[in-house]
Enzyme design. Sequence first.
Site, mmCIF file in Angstrom:
data_model
loop_
_atom_site.group_PDB
_atom_site.id
_atom_site.type_symbol
_atom_site.label_atom_id
_atom_site.label_comp_id
_atom_site.label_asym_id
_atom_site.label_seq_id
_atom_site.Cartn_x
_atom_site.Cartn_y
_atom_site.Cartn_z
ATOM 1 N N LYS A 180 0.866 -1.175 0.000
ATOM 2 C CA LYS A 180 0.000 0.000 0.000
ATOM 3 C C LYS A 180 0.909 1.234 0.000
ATOM 4 O O LYS A 180 1.449 1.601 1.040
ATOM 5 C CB LYS A 180 -0.929 0.032 1.215
ATOM 6 C CG LYS A 180 -2.046 1.060 1.056
ATOM 7 C CD LYS A 180 -2.543 1.653 2.351
ATOM 8 C CE LYS A 180 -1.588 2.658 2.868
ATOM 9 N NZ LYS A 180 -1.468 3.856 1.940
ATOM 10 N N PRO A 181 1.097 1.861 -1.137
ATOM 11 C CA PRO A 181 1.933 3.061 -1.182
ATOM 12 C C PRO A 181 1.176 4.251 -0.601
ATOM 13 O O PRO A 181 -0.032 4.148 -0.340
ATOM 14 C CB PRO A 181 2.202 3.251 -2.671
ATOM 15 C CG PRO A 181 1.000 2.666 -3.346
ATOM 16 C CD PRO A 181 0.555 1.534 -2.468
ATOM 17 N N GLY A 233 6.989 5.070 8.007
ATOM 18 C CA GLY A 233 6.115 6.217 8.104
ATOM 19 C C GLY A 233 6.229 6.854 9.472
ATOM 20 O O GLY A 233 7.241 6.681 10.168
ATOM 21 N N GLU A 255 10.014 1.419 10.404
ATOM 22 C CA GLU A 255 10.956 2.514 10.157
ATOM 23 C C GLU A 255 10.173 3.804 10.358
ATOM 24 O O GLU A 255 9.362 4.176 9.509
ATOM 25 C CB GLU A 255 11.510 2.413 8.733
ATOM 26 C CG GLU A 255 12.396 1.211 8.495
ATOM 27 C CD GLU A 255 13.749 1.354 9.165
ATOM 28 O OE1 GLU A 255 14.498 0.383 9.159
ATOM 29 O OE2 GLU A 255 14.057 2.448 9.676
ATOM 30 N N LEU A 256 10.408 4.466 11.484
ATOM 31 C CA LEU A 256 9.490 5.513 11.895
ATOM 32 C C LEU A 256 10.157 6.892 11.926
ATOM 33 O O LEU A 256 11.183 7.130 11.289
ATOM 34 C CB LEU A 256 8.895 5.141 13.263
ATOM 35 C CG LEU A 256 8.233 3.736 13.309
ATOM 36 C CD1 LEU A 256 7.708 3.435 14.702
ATOM 37 C CD2 LEU A 256 7.129 3.605 12.270
ATOM 38 N N CYS A 289 13.544 11.465 6.940
ATOM 39 C CA CYS A 289 13.473 10.949 8.317
ATOM 40 C C CYS A 289 14.779 11.128 9.066
ATOM 41 O O CYS A 289 14.800 11.268 10.275
ATOM 42 C CB CYS A 289 13.118 9.476 8.288
ATOM 43 S SG CYS A 289 14.311 8.485 7.376
ATOM 44 N N GLU A 386 9.423 16.516 14.838
ATOM 45 C CA GLU A 386 10.040 16.456 13.506
ATOM 46 C C GLU A 386 9.405 17.558 12.642
ATOM 47 O O GLU A 386 8.216 17.527 12.369
ATOM 48 C CB GLU A 386 9.690 15.081 12.940
ATOM 49 C CG GLU A 386 10.429 14.572 11.786
ATOM 50 C CD GLU A 386 9.968 13.151 11.440
ATOM 51 O OE1 GLU A 386 8.765 12.833 11.564
ATOM 52 O OE2 GLU A 386 10.846 12.358 11.057
HETATM 53 N N1 LIG Z 1 12.619 5.612 9.422
HETATM 54 C C1 LIG Z 1 12.533 5.660 8.106
HETATM 55 O O1 LIG Z 1 13.223 4.943 7.346
HETATM 56 C C2 LIG Z 1 11.560 6.613 7.469
HETATM 57 C C3 LIG Z 1 11.653 6.806 6.091
HETATM 58 C C4 LIG Z 1 10.747 7.713 5.495
HETATM 59 C C5 LIG Z 1 9.793 8.375 6.267
HETATM 60 N N2 LIG Z 1 9.747 8.142 7.592
HETATM 61 C C6 LIG Z 1 8.783 8.865 8.422
HETATM 62 O O2 LIG Z 1 7.502 8.897 7.753
HETATM 63 C C7 LIG Z 1 6.833 10.127 8.069
HETATM 64 C C8 LIG Z 1 6.465 10.829 6.775
HETATM 65 O O3 LIG Z 1 5.776 9.939 5.922
HETATM 66 P P1 LIG Z 1 4.173 9.949 5.847
HETATM 67 O O4 LIG Z 1 3.653 11.334 6.053
HETATM 68 O O5 LIG Z 1 3.790 9.196 4.625
HETATM 69 O O6 LIG Z 1 3.805 9.053 7.128
HETATM 70 P P2 LIG Z 1 2.376 8.471 7.512
HETATM 71 O O7 LIG Z 1 2.610 7.658 8.705
HETATM 72 O O8 LIG Z 1 1.356 9.551 7.537
HETATM 73 O O9 LIG Z 1 1.980 7.521 6.281
HETATM 74 C C9 LIG Z 1 2.832 6.462 5.924
HETATM 75 C C10 LIG Z 1 1.992 5.389 5.226
HETATM 76 O O10 LIG Z 1 1.042 4.893 6.163
HETATM 77 C C11 LIG Z 1 -0.252 4.954 5.593
HETATM 78 N N3 LIG Z 1 -1.235 5.092 6.665
HETATM 79 C C12 LIG Z 1 -1.629 6.201 7.304
HETATM 80 N N4 LIG Z 1 -2.567 5.904 8.228
HETATM 81 C C13 LIG Z 1 -2.770 4.561 8.154
HETATM 82 C C14 LIG Z 1 -3.621 3.622 8.824
HETATM 83 N N5 LIG Z 1 -4.457 4.007 9.784
HETATM 84 N N6 LIG Z 1 -3.547 2.309 8.475
HETATM 85 C C15 LIG Z 1 -2.702 1.895 7.508
HETATM 86 N N7 LIG Z 1 -1.878 2.735 6.836
HETATM 87 C C16 LIG Z 1 -1.908 4.044 7.159
HETATM 88 C C17 LIG Z 1 -0.206 6.114 4.641
HETATM 89 O O11 LIG Z 1 -1.240 6.022 3.691
HETATM 90 C C18 LIG Z 1 1.175 5.917 4.039
HETATM 91 O O12 LIG Z 1 1.130 4.939 3.038
HETATM 92 C C19 LIG Z 1 7.815 10.941 8.883
HETATM 93 O O13 LIG Z 1 7.546 10.796 10.258
HETATM 94 C C20 LIG Z 1 9.169 10.306 8.555
HETATM 95 O O14 LIG Z 1 10.116 10.481 9.582
HETATM 96 C C21 LIG Z 1 10.629 7.295 8.229
HETATM 97 O O1 LIG Z 2 13.319 9.552 4.810
HETATM 98 C C1 LIG Z 2 13.837 8.523 5.088
HETATM 99 C C2 LIG Z 2 14.766 7.785 4.181
HETATM 100 O O2 LIG Z 2 14.960 6.490 4.713
HETATM 101 C C3 LIG Z 2 16.027 8.562 4.048
HETATM 102 S S1 LIG Z 2 17.311 7.747 3.223
HETATM 103 O O3 LIG Z 2 17.169 8.111 1.796
HETATM 104 O O4 LIG Z 2 17.177 6.291 3.401
HETATM 105 O O5 LIG Z 2 18.554 8.262 3.820
#
Ligand SMILES: NC(=O)c1ccc[n+]([C@@H]2O[C@H](COP(=O)([O-])OP(=O)(O)OC[C@H]3O[C@@H](n4cnc5c(N)ncnc54)[C@H](O)[C@@H]3O)[C@@H](O)[C@H]2O)c1
Ligand SMILES: O=C[C@H](O)CS(=O)(=O)O
Length: 484
Positions: A180-181, A233, A255-256, A289, A386
Amino acid sequence: MHLNDNTLFRQQNLIAGGWIDADDGAAIDVDNPSTLSVVGTVPNCGEAETLRAIAAAEACFSNFKKTTAAQRGALLEKWFDLIMAAQDDLATIMTLEQGKPLAEAKGEIAYAASFVKWFSEEGKRVYGETIPSPVQDRRIIVQKQAIGVCAIITPWNFPAAMITRKIAPALAAGCPVVIKPSEFTPFTALALGVLAERAGFPKGAINIVTGDPSGVGGALTQSTAVRKLSFTGSTRVGKLLMEQCAGTMKRLSLELGGNAPFIIFDDADLDLAVEGVMASKFRNGGQTCVCANRIFIQAGVYDAFAEKLAAVVGKMKLGDGFENGVEIGPMINQAAIAKIKSHLEDATAKGGRVIVGGEQQDESTRFISPAVVTGVTSDMIVAGEETFGPVAPLFRFETEEEVLTAANATPFGLAAYFYTNDLTRTFRVSEELETGMIGINVGGFATEVAPFGGIKESGLGREGAHHGIDEYLEVKTLHIGGIA
Ligand SMILES: NC(=O)c1ccc[n+]([C@@H]2O[C@H](COP(=O)([O-])OP(=O)(O)OC[C@H]3O[C@@H](n4cnc5c(N)ncnc54)[C@H](O)[C@@H]3O)[C@@H](O)[C@H]2O)c1
Ligand SMILES: O=C[C@H](O)CS(=O)(=O)O
């Protein structure tokens, strides 16, 4: 949109090798964060379509798990070649729906492809063990086997790499996936699905479902056929999904969120440190992130560093990701803009000073100029949340002990950075920082060869490296008796 291969732009979902609309024909608009125009639509699928995707993955698993690692590796290698051949088109699709500068999008496609290449080989190194038996007529063998159907839920900020960093090891291990993207960036995922089909993956190995996050996510987390959830996410959603998976005891990779400290000691090379902050803070417009979220500068070099950084940030080019030379694109949505502005307003209300940037030429757009804020203190929102935007908040500190306490004063523990030329300090500080990854005199470390992940509320597990495939394997111990 100009693509060399228009068939890469798909406005349907991939289930059991077929491209489908939502059962009721409902669709979601996906906009271009730069022009605010509609790029296209994707199906607004829900539980019924998701259950069909899970069933397709489950049907695929019985044969897919019996293929050899070499056969799965060959499919991944072919997919890698197809991704790299389509790099320009995939980058165009990504910039259209996510907004990042085209050069960064091309870089992300290569980064995403590197996981496919890495795990095309890593699957062949899933070794087991034989263990000396404590009983004379017994033999002990340890095997590693594919977990089974995996649910993959990914964010919008790195719409290609966050998918391949998960599904490359899953497929290498023999696990079919249901992805699910993000609803903000589905087209990159669907284009990767087109190329995976062309690479020859069997029907049901890769399924992609777009739609209501809680509806699709609920079906994935409640299904007993889904044995693993890998999520990237926000921490908020990660905790929710963790709770939802408890009922079926799924394996989890999370990965949060992050809140990275970036520490500059007074013996640091300030020009290198500026380069490091630029690389860490402003990549993807700060929507990363692992980006520096809090920048700590030792008192003796604070003013000099602030001046150097402001001079560089003030020259950054803001604009549409397709425009030559643009370094900061639009933020993903209005909520992101509102959060960034709230952080800036809170900081200035509490005594901080925006010495460059932080302005919106037109409040109807999603562009905001990159900002440097001085006089930042721990009572400000930027210290605990963040920002996920192009804001560099500068904190002043006096001693190593003080900055380590401040750096660790967060529930997050994903990444940290520090600049120093003192070797003993390098080991002292590294061992005290509560994060999963540390950049020392470097501002960026995205690579497939090293484990990526966090501690505390930044997640569970690791992605990439040899660690990444273990997330999709179960260990099975065989005790064979009666061997006289
Ligand atoms: N640690 C890592 O590797 C990493 C990498 C990239 C992004 N992030 C984090 O992700 C966040 C930004 O991304 P975002 O805004 O897409 O995050 P988000 O948590 O809002 O959404 C991420 C994914 O979860 C889905 N989602 C949302 N609510 C849901 C639910 N109730 N049930 C199932 N799926 C659901 C979204 O549709 C999306 O596909 C930031 O906090 C960032 O730090 C972490
Ligand atoms: O936003 C989170 C990504 O994991 C960053 S990275 O491209 O993996 O460094």
